[in-house]
Design a protein around this motif. Structure first.
Motif, PDB file in Angstrom:
ATOM      1  N   LYS A  94     -36.518 -42.170 -15.743  1.00  0.00           N
ATOM      2  CA  LYS A  94     -37.768 -41.580 -16.205  1.00  0.00           C
ATOM      3  C   LYS A  94     -38.385 -40.775 -15.067  1.00  0.00           C
ATOM      4  CE  LYS A  94     -42.161 -42.702 -18.439  1.00  0.00           C
ATOM      5  NZ  LYS A  94     -43.035 -43.799 -18.932  1.00  0.00           N
ATOM      6  N   ILE A  95     -38.668 -39.515 -15.319  1.00  0.00           N
ATOM      7  CA  ILE A  95     -39.190 -38.635 -14.273  1.00  0.00           C
ATOM      8  C   ILE A  95     -40.694 -38.873 -14.117  1.00  0.00           C
ATOM      9  CG2 ILE A  95     -39.355 -36.273 -13.425  1.00  0.00           C
ATOM     10  CD1 ILE A  95     -36.511 -37.436 -13.772  1.00  0.00           C
ATOM     11  N   THR A  96     -41.047 -39.563 -13.078  1.00  0.00           N
ATOM     12  CA  THR A  96     -42.446 -39.875 -12.785  1.00  0.00           C
ATOM     13  C   THR A  96     -42.840 -39.211 -11.470  1.00  0.00           C
ATOM     14  OG1 THR A  96     -41.848 -41.862 -11.548  1.00  0.00           O
ATOM     15  CG2 THR A  96     -42.214 -42.116 -13.924  1.00  0.00           C
ATOM     16  N   LYS A  98     -43.718 -40.737  -8.904  1.00  0.00           N
ATOM     17  CA  LYS A  98     -43.085 -41.521  -7.839  1.00  0.00           C
ATOM     18  C   LYS A  98     -41.660 -41.034  -7.581  1.00  0.00           C
ATOM     19  CE  LYS A  98     -43.809 -45.901  -7.787  1.00  0.00           C
ATOM     20  NZ  LYS A  98     -43.794 -47.338  -8.188  1.00  0.00           N
ATOM     21  N   ILE A  99     -40.887 -40.812  -8.637  1.00  0.00           N
ATOM     22  CA  ILE A  99     -39.513 -40.335  -8.484  1.00  0.00           C
ATOM     23  C   ILE A  99     -39.503 -38.943  -7.858  1.00  0.00           C
ATOM     24  CG2 ILE A  99     -37.464 -39.565  -9.750  1.00  0.00           C
ATOM     25  CD1 ILE A  99     -37.644 -42.576  -9.474  1.00  0.00           C
ATOM     26  N   ILE A 100     -40.409 -38.090  -8.282  1.00  0.00           N
ATOM     27  CA  ILE A 100     -40.487 -36.737  -7.725  1.00  0.00           C
ATOM     28  C   ILE A 100     -40.788 -36.803  -6.228  1.00  0.00           C
ATOM     29  CG2 ILE A 100     -41.816 -34.587  -7.748  1.00  0.00           C
ATOM     30  CD1 ILE A 100     -42.168 -35.049 -10.792  1.00  0.00           C
ATOM     31  N   ASN A 101     -41.727 -37.657  -5.849  1.00  0.00           N
ATOM     32  CA  ASN A 101     -42.081 -37.782  -4.424  1.00  0.00           C
ATOM     33  C   ASN A 101     -40.923 -38.354  -3.606  1.00  0.00           C
ATOM     34  OD1 ASN A 101     -44.658 -36.731  -4.728  1.00  0.00           O
ATOM     35  ND2 ASN A 101     -45.581 -38.725  -5.143  1.00  0.00           N
ATOM     36  N   LEU A 102     -40.182 -39.302  -4.197  1.00  0.00           N
ATOM     37  CA  LEU A 102     -39.024 -39.860  -3.500  1.00  0.00           C
ATOM     38  C   LEU A 102     -37.955 -38.795  -3.281  1.00  0.00           C
ATOM     39  CD1 LEU A 102     -38.686 -43.334  -5.257  1.00  0.00           C
ATOM     40  CD2 LEU A 102     -39.067 -42.964  -2.823  1.00  0.00           C
ATOM     41  N   CYS A 103     -37.703 -37.998  -4.306  1.00  0.00           N
ATOM     42  CA  CYS A 103     -36.716 -36.929  -4.175  1.00  0.00           C
ATOM     43  C   CYS A 103     -37.165 -35.915  -3.130  1.00  0.00           C
ATOM     44  CB  CYS A 103     -36.491 -36.253  -5.525  1.00  0.00           C
ATOM     45  SG  CYS A 103     -35.608 -37.284  -6.721  1.00  0.00           S
ATOM     46  N   ARG A 104     -38.454 -35.642  -3.104  1.00  0.00           N
ATOM     47  CA  ARG A 104     -38.989 -34.728  -2.092  1.00  0.00           C
ATOM     48  C   ARG A 104     -38.757 -35.303  -0.694  1.00  0.00           C
ATOM     49  NH1 ARG A 104     -43.770 -34.043  -4.322  1.00  0.00           N
ATOM     50  NH2 ARG A 104     -43.076 -32.226  -5.519  1.00  0.00           N
ATOM     51  N   LYS A 105     -38.916 -36.618  -0.562  1.00  0.00           N
ATOM     52  CA  LYS A 105     -38.691 -37.277   0.727  1.00  0.00           C
ATOM     53  C   LYS A 105     -37.219 -37.189   1.133  1.00  0.00           C
ATOM     54  CE  LYS A 105     -39.192 -41.694   3.138  1.00  0.00           C
ATOM     55  NZ  LYS A 105     -39.733 -43.087   3.061  1.00  0.00           N
ATOM     56  N   GLU A 122     -39.003 -29.934 -19.867  1.00  0.00           N
ATOM     57  CA  GLU A 122     -40.051 -29.477 -18.955  1.00  0.00           C
ATOM     58  C   GLU A 122     -40.286 -30.450 -17.799  1.00  0.00           C
ATOM     59  OE1 GLU A 122     -41.785 -26.641 -19.006  1.00  0.00           O
ATOM     60  OE2 GLU A 122     -40.714 -25.884 -20.767  1.00  0.00           O
ATOM     61  N   GLU A 123     -40.126 -31.746 -18.043  1.00  0.00           N
ATOM     62  CA  GLU A 123     -40.419 -32.731 -16.999  1.00  0.00           C
ATOM     63  C   GLU A 123     -39.468 -32.616 -15.807  1.00  0.00           C
ATOM     64  OE1 GLU A 123     -37.894 -36.357 -19.144  1.00  0.00           O
ATOM     65  OE2 GLU A 123     -39.989 -36.635 -18.615  1.00  0.00           O
ATOM     66  N   TYR A 124     -38.318 -31.948 -16.025  1.00  0.00           N
ATOM     67  CA  TYR A 124     -37.338 -31.827 -14.954  1.00  0.00           C
ATOM     68  C   TYR A 124     -37.614 -30.649 -14.015  1.00  0.00           C
ATOM     69  CZ  TYR A 124     -34.014 -35.374 -16.505  1.00  0.00           C
ATOM     70  OH  TYR A 124     -33.409 -36.561 -16.808  1.00  0.00           O
ATOM     71  N   ILE A 125     -38.553 -29.795 -14.349  1.00  0.00           N
ATOM     72  CA  ILE A 125     -38.774 -28.591 -13.548  1.00  0.00           C
ATOM     73  C   ILE A 125     -39.016 -28.901 -12.068  1.00  0.00           C
ATOM     74  CG2 ILE A 125     -40.353 -26.653 -13.177  1.00  0.00           C
ATOM     75  CD1 ILE A 125     -40.536 -26.346 -16.208  1.00  0.00           C
ATOM     76  N   PRO A 126     -39.859 -29.916 -11.711  1.00  0.00           N
ATOM     77  CA  PRO A 126     -40.043 -30.211 -10.278  1.00  0.00           C
ATOM     78  C   PRO A 126     -38.741 -30.608  -9.584  1.00  0.00           C
ATOM     79  CG  PRO A 126     -41.761 -31.268 -11.580  1.00  0.00           C
ATOM     80  CD  PRO A 126     -40.738 -30.757 -12.551  1.00  0.00           C
ATOM     81  N   LEU A 127     -37.846 -31.300 -10.312  1.00  0.00           N
ATOM     82  CA  LEU A 127     -36.573 -31.703  -9.717  1.00  0.00           C
ATOM     83  C   LEU A 127     -35.604 -30.529  -9.622  1.00  0.00           C
ATOM     84  CD1 LEU A 127     -35.840 -35.246 -11.208  1.00  0.00           C
ATOM     85  CD2 LEU A 127     -36.963 -34.626  -9.065  1.00  0.00           C
ATOM     86  N   ILE A 128     -35.661 -29.638 -10.588  1.00  0.00           N
ATOM     87  CA  ILE A 128     -34.807 -28.456 -10.530  1.00  0.00           C
ATOM     88  C   ILE A 128     -35.128 -27.643  -9.283  1.00  0.00           C
ATOM     89  CG2 ILE A 128     -34.228 -26.260 -11.649  1.00  0.00           C
ATOM     90  CD1 ILE A 128     -34.748 -27.622 -14.338  1.00  0.00           C
ATOM     91  N   GLU A 129     -36.404 -27.568  -8.952  1.00  0.00           N
ATOM     92  CA  GLU A 129     -36.829 -26.805  -7.772  1.00  0.00           C
ATOM     93  C   GLU A 129     -36.262 -27.404  -6.483  1.00  0.00           C
ATOM     94  OE1 GLU A 129     -38.516 -24.008  -7.888  1.00  0.00           O
ATOM     95  OE2 GLU A 129     -38.702 -24.095 -10.076  1.00  0.00           O
TER      96      GLU A 129
END
Length: 401
Positions: A94-96, A98-105, A122-129
């Protein structure tokens, strides 16, 4: 014990191997037989990094490894070298925030990210970037959707076509603009079998030494655990267990140590040490070794040698380690963080520790008369010796062994 890892190659557009996806296997059956995704990944990593020769397994390329939401939140990827792995974000996560921040880390630390079995939303856009690679299941996703996705993001990310099963699919995927390819058309996963040698976990022994200090250095303990993937995973699982009755998740080793406390940490460490070397055949010998170690520790206090109680304890606990791991004792003590006198006692050299160990072993064999006398042992009366022995038995029972 035999262990297994399957690897499936990933090719670039020139048909060079770019990397291998490492897959969990628990036998020579070439299909997934696991139930817990987190545990399957943990075992795959353990087998690939600590049992097999990792560089040979991946032929010097990168390893693509699936990580569940649980393992991402525990930051387990950070325990692995960033130069040789690709973190695969599973499609069921689930793209939350928290997951986005972890991936950024992970990205900021230099790790590569791949989105597995990707279907756009649409929820995947931050991860695609942030992603380096997007893996698309070629035969499942509508080809028009694949065209749109590649055309929109091809300048930001590489695309990998999964499950390519025919030459026709490969040709179509290549014309679409895919950068990497994986599937049965090129190679089925190949199972690699290795043999895990029974051995003592040195990190556990180092932690035990720290915990037996008058003032344990928890920073050192944290550093020891953080360097060991298996220990980190197990400790965080224990700290987040419902048995501890907390509603708050623990995400770091330091938090876990605080939550457990010294007594629970000790209990956990000993249980882990036993679990790693225990078999049906040696279970009773392990129990005897623990009783022997604790008894010797009590005897250190009886003999006014409490400043050496850890040495007494270690001598007893490891007195049968050569039998347990089927190795020569002299080779074993070279690898263990032991004092000179403990090491000498374990290999049979005569010193105070060896004298007391031999007396304890004589007692276990009902050879009380082989010690100093019928009523005393090194000045310790039979009554006091028996009291110490019963306390040692009680201590082992309290470990829930």
């Amino acid at each position: 014990m035999d262990v297994y890892v399957a690897r499936q190659p990933i090719f670039d557009r020139r048909m060079n191997v770019y990397g291998y996806e490492l897959l969990y296997r628990r036998s020579m059956n070439n299909f997934y037989e696991g139930a817990d995704g987190s545990q399957a990944t943990a075992e795959t990593i353990n087998n690939a990094f600590f049992v097999m020769h990792f560089d040979e397994l991946t032929s010097g390329t990168r390893a693509f490894i699936n990580f569940s939401e649980e393992l991402l939140e525990m930051e387990i990827p950070c325990l692995l070298p960033k130069e040789i792995i690709v973190i695969e974000i599973l499609e069921n996560i689930k793209i939350t925030e928290k997951i986005i921040n972890l991936c950024r880390k992970f990205k900021s630390q230099g790790y590569m990210l791949a989105l597995d079995d990707f279907v756009f939303s649409e929820e995947y856009i931050p991860l695609i970037e942030m992603a380096d690679i997007i893996k698309v299941e070629f035969s499942v996703v509508n080809q028009l959707e694949q065209h749109r996705l590649i055309n929109k993001y091809k300048d930001k990310v590489k695309f990998l076509a999964e499950k390519i099963e025919t030459r026709a699919e490969y040709e179509i995927a290549r014309k679409m603009g895919y950068d990497y390819f994986q599937g049965y058309f090129f190679s089925k996963p190949v199972i690699i079998k290795g043999k895990e040698i029974v051995s003592l976990n040195i990190n556990l022994i180092r932690i035990i030494k720290q915990l037996n200090q008058n003032e344990p250095d928890y920073q050192k303990i944290t550093e020891i655990i953080e360097r060991d993937l298996g220990l980190s995973y197990k400790l965080l699982r224990v700290a987040n267990s419902v048995l501890l009755g907390s509603m708050h998740k623990v995400y770091s080793i330091k938090q876990a140590l605080v939550r457990l406390g010294t007594i629970e940490i000790m209990k956990w460490i000993y249980l882990m040490m036993l679990k790693e070397i225990q078999t049906v055949e040696n279970k009773e010998l392990i129990r005897t070794s623990l009783v022997r170690g604790k008894l010797m520790e009590y005897l250190a206090f009886e003999l006014d040698m409490k400043h050496r109680h850890l040495e007494f304890f270690m001598t007893g606990v490891f007195s049968s380690v050569d039998v347990l791991v089927n190795q020569d004792m002299e080779e074993i003590v070279k690898a263990l963080p032991l004092t000179t006198e403990v090491a000498e006692a374990l290999v049979g050299d005569r010193n105070k520790l060896r004298e007391i160990l031999d007396g304890v072993i004589d007692y276990e064999m009902f050879n009380w008369s082989e010690t100093e006398g019928e009523e005393s042992f090194l000045g310790i009366t039979r009554e006091r010796f028996m009291r110490a022995y019963l306390e040692a038995l009680k201590w082992v029972m309290e470990l829930d062994y």
